[in-house]
Design a protein around this motif. Structure first.
Motif, PDB file in Angstrom:
ATOM      1  N   THR A 143       9.430  18.565  -8.457  1.00  0.00           N
ATOM      2  CA  THR A 143      10.336  17.369  -8.619  1.00  0.00           C
ATOM      3  C   THR A 143      11.774  18.151  -8.258  1.00  0.00           C
ATOM      4  OG1 THR A 143      10.524  18.375 -10.843  1.00  0.00           O
ATOM      5  CG2 THR A 143       9.086  16.324 -10.401  1.00  0.00           C
ATOM      6  N   GLU A 184      -0.546   9.957  -0.147  1.00  0.00           N
ATOM      7  CA  GLU A 184       0.063   9.105  -0.697  1.00  0.00           C
ATOM      8  C   GLU A 184       1.535   9.518  -1.214  1.00  0.00           C
ATOM      9  OE1 GLU A 184      -0.805   5.686  -0.694  1.00  0.00           O
ATOM     10  OE2 GLU A 184      -2.331   6.187   0.727  1.00  0.00           O
ATOM     11  N   GLY A 185       1.869  10.800  -1.203  1.00  0.00           N
ATOM     12  CA  GLY A 185       3.055  11.340  -1.730  1.00  0.00           C
ATOM     13  C   GLY A 185       2.573  11.568  -3.468  1.00  0.00           C
ATOM     14  N   ALA A 186       3.721  12.462  -3.799  1.00  0.00           N
ATOM     15  CA  ALA A 186       3.671  12.590  -5.217  1.00  0.00           C
ATOM     16  C   ALA A 186       4.757  11.956  -5.956  1.00  0.00           C
ATOM     17  CB  ALA A 186       4.001  14.126  -5.252  1.00  0.00           C
ATOM     18  N   TRP A 187       4.414  11.672  -7.479  1.00  0.00           N
ATOM     19  CA  TRP A 187       5.245  10.430  -7.920  1.00  0.00           C
ATOM     20  C   TRP A 187       5.467  11.167  -9.250  1.00  0.00           C
ATOM     21  CZ3 TRP A 187       7.186   6.354  -5.560  1.00  0.00           C
ATOM     22  CH2 TRP A 187       6.553   6.213  -4.231  1.00  0.00           C
ATOM     23  N   ALA A 193      -0.459  12.655  -7.925  1.00  0.00           N
ATOM     24  CA  ALA A 193      -0.341  12.433  -6.485  1.00  0.00           C
ATOM     25  C   ALA A 193      -1.908  12.445  -5.998  1.00  0.00           C
ATOM     26  CB  ALA A 193       0.228  13.609  -5.779  1.00  0.00           C
ATOM     27  N   ARG A 215       9.804  15.196  -5.019  1.00  0.00           N
ATOM     28  CA  ARG A 215      10.308  15.955  -3.677  1.00  0.00           C
ATOM     29  C   ARG A 215      10.780  17.315  -4.245  1.00  0.00           C
ATOM     30  NH1 ARG A 215       7.801  14.962   0.755  1.00  0.00           N
ATOM     31  NH2 ARG A 215       9.471  16.127   1.894  1.00  0.00           N
ATOM     32  N   LYS A 252      -3.920  12.371  -2.103  1.00  0.00           N
ATOM     33  CA  LYS A 252      -3.865  12.946  -0.736  1.00  0.00           C
ATOM     34  C   LYS A 252      -3.156  11.816   0.185  1.00  0.00           C
ATOM     35  CE  LYS A 252      -6.362  15.408   2.948  1.00  0.00           C
ATOM     36  NZ  LYS A 252      -7.934  15.628   3.322  1.00  0.00           N
ATOM     37  N   ARG A 270       9.813   8.943  -6.418  1.00  0.00           N
ATOM     38  CA  ARG A 270       9.202  10.139  -5.388  1.00  0.00           C
ATOM     39  C   ARG A 270       9.460  11.492  -6.230  1.00  0.00           C
ATOM     40  NH1 ARG A 270       5.508   9.882  -0.893  1.00  0.00           N
ATOM     41  NH2 ARG A 270       5.951   7.630  -0.086  1.00  0.00           N
ATOM     42  N   GLU A 317       1.929  17.196  -1.913  1.00  0.00           N
ATOM     43  CA  GLU A 317       2.340  15.715  -1.533  1.00  0.00           C
ATOM     44  C   GLU A 317       3.918  15.693  -1.873  1.00  0.00           C
ATOM     45  OE1 GLU A 317       0.751  13.149  -0.069  1.00  0.00           O
ATOM     46  OE2 GLU A 317      -0.562  14.434   0.309  1.00  0.00           O
ATOM     47  N   ALA A 318       4.402  16.703  -2.669  1.00  0.00           N
ATOM     48  CA  ALA A 318       5.890  16.838  -2.716  1.00  0.00           C
ATOM     49  C   ALA A 318       6.765  17.574  -1.590  1.00  0.00           C
ATOM     50  CB  ALA A 318       6.280  17.322  -3.979  1.00  0.00           C
ATOM     51  N   GLY A 319       5.789  17.955  -0.547  1.00  0.00           N
ATOM     52  CA  GLY A 319       6.628  18.664   0.274  1.00  0.00           C
ATOM     53  C   GLY A 319       6.719  20.085   0.344  1.00  0.00           C
TER      54      GLY A 319
END
Length: 267
Positions: A206, A138-141, A134, A153, A136, A151, A231-233
């Motif tokens: 995840t 841009e989300g986590a992947w 991740a 999450r 900042k 993604r 970034e994963a919420g």
């Protein structure tokens, strides 16, 4: 630095981190499950191998080649003072004990601070051929083998009775006076497992677990984790609820269970 140039700087460093961690993985896997692997002991009695040191050397070489002005701090080698606002925090093998036992739940961690704030994280699992990352904003992947990144999450489970609880070590809960908190989490979670180190934290990122607690850790154990969890919420916080990697403990938790878990740990 304006937002556009900042994003460019971070994306360039993310590409570097993904490539460097993959290169380090090749060395790590050369020694993995080898009967010739020699395990040394550091001053704190923790294990270290030629793979730990060699992998960190690779990471540092790649960083210095691409971004010579960046600072570097790592577990195995002395710090390097740079001249700009970026500071890498490295753990070449997070989970050296599992690694030396031939267990695949170890990872290579690369975190990046910008002006003291963590803005990038890469957690690569060499033996599993997976990486979670991740930057900042841009989300986590999560990339599994040769699949397209998906993604990452956290789950939305809000009941501890439905949650998977992980921890790295059981004995250290007692050492820090939190045995009752540990036992409560074990008894009241849906599933309690010792899927520890960075692997447990990435299970939370995840959505495969809800709570992962490390009673004791160092900054390099945590630097890559904080931006990924955020970034994963979810949250990566210390036992006081602060997003800090410098207070010696930490936990990953989804948003729904954060307050409840902090209350349990405070008991």
């Amino acid at each position: 630095m304006n937002t556009h140039s900042e994003k460019f700087e971070l994306k360039a460093r993310l590409e570097l981190a993904l490539a460097a961690s993959e290169k380090a993985s090749e060395l790590i896997m050369l020694h993995y499950q080898s009967p010739e692997l020699k395990v040394d002991r550091k001053s704190d009695d923790s294990p270290v191998t030629i793979a730990d040191r060699g992998a960190e050397e690779i990471l540092r070489e790649e960083i210095t080649l691409a971004f010579p002005e960046d600072s570097i701090m790592g577990e195995e080698l002395p710090p390097v003072e740079g001249t700009n606002e970026f500071k890498w925090i490295l753990d070449p093998i997070d989970g050296t004990k599992p690694y030396t036992q031939g267990v695949p739940l170890f990872g290579t961690l690369m975190g990046l601070e910008e002006n003291g704030k963590l803005v990038l994280g890469v957690c690569r699992f060499p033996a599993l051929n997976e990486v979670v990352y991740a930057i900042k904003g841009e989300g986590a992947w999560w990339k599994i083998r040769d699949q397209e990144p998906r993604r990452a999450r956290v789950s939305d489970k809000s009941q501890l009775s439905e949650a998977v609880f992980c921890t790295t070590t059981m004995t250290r809960w007692e050492t820090i006076g939190k045995q009752k908190s540990y036992e409560y989490l074990c008894r009241n979670s849906y599933l309690a497992r010792g899927w520890g180190d960075c692997y447990g934290h990435m299970l939370v990122a995840t959505g495969r677990a809800e709570v992962m607690v490390d009673p004791t850790l160092s900054p390099w154990d945590a630097a890559a984790l904080l931006p990924i969890l955020e970034e994963a919420g979810g949250h990566w916080i210390d036992f006081d609820g602060n997003p800090s990697i410098y207070t010696g403990n930490g936990l990953a938790v989804n948003a729904a269970l954060k307050d409840e878990v902090l209350k349990i740990i405070a008991q």
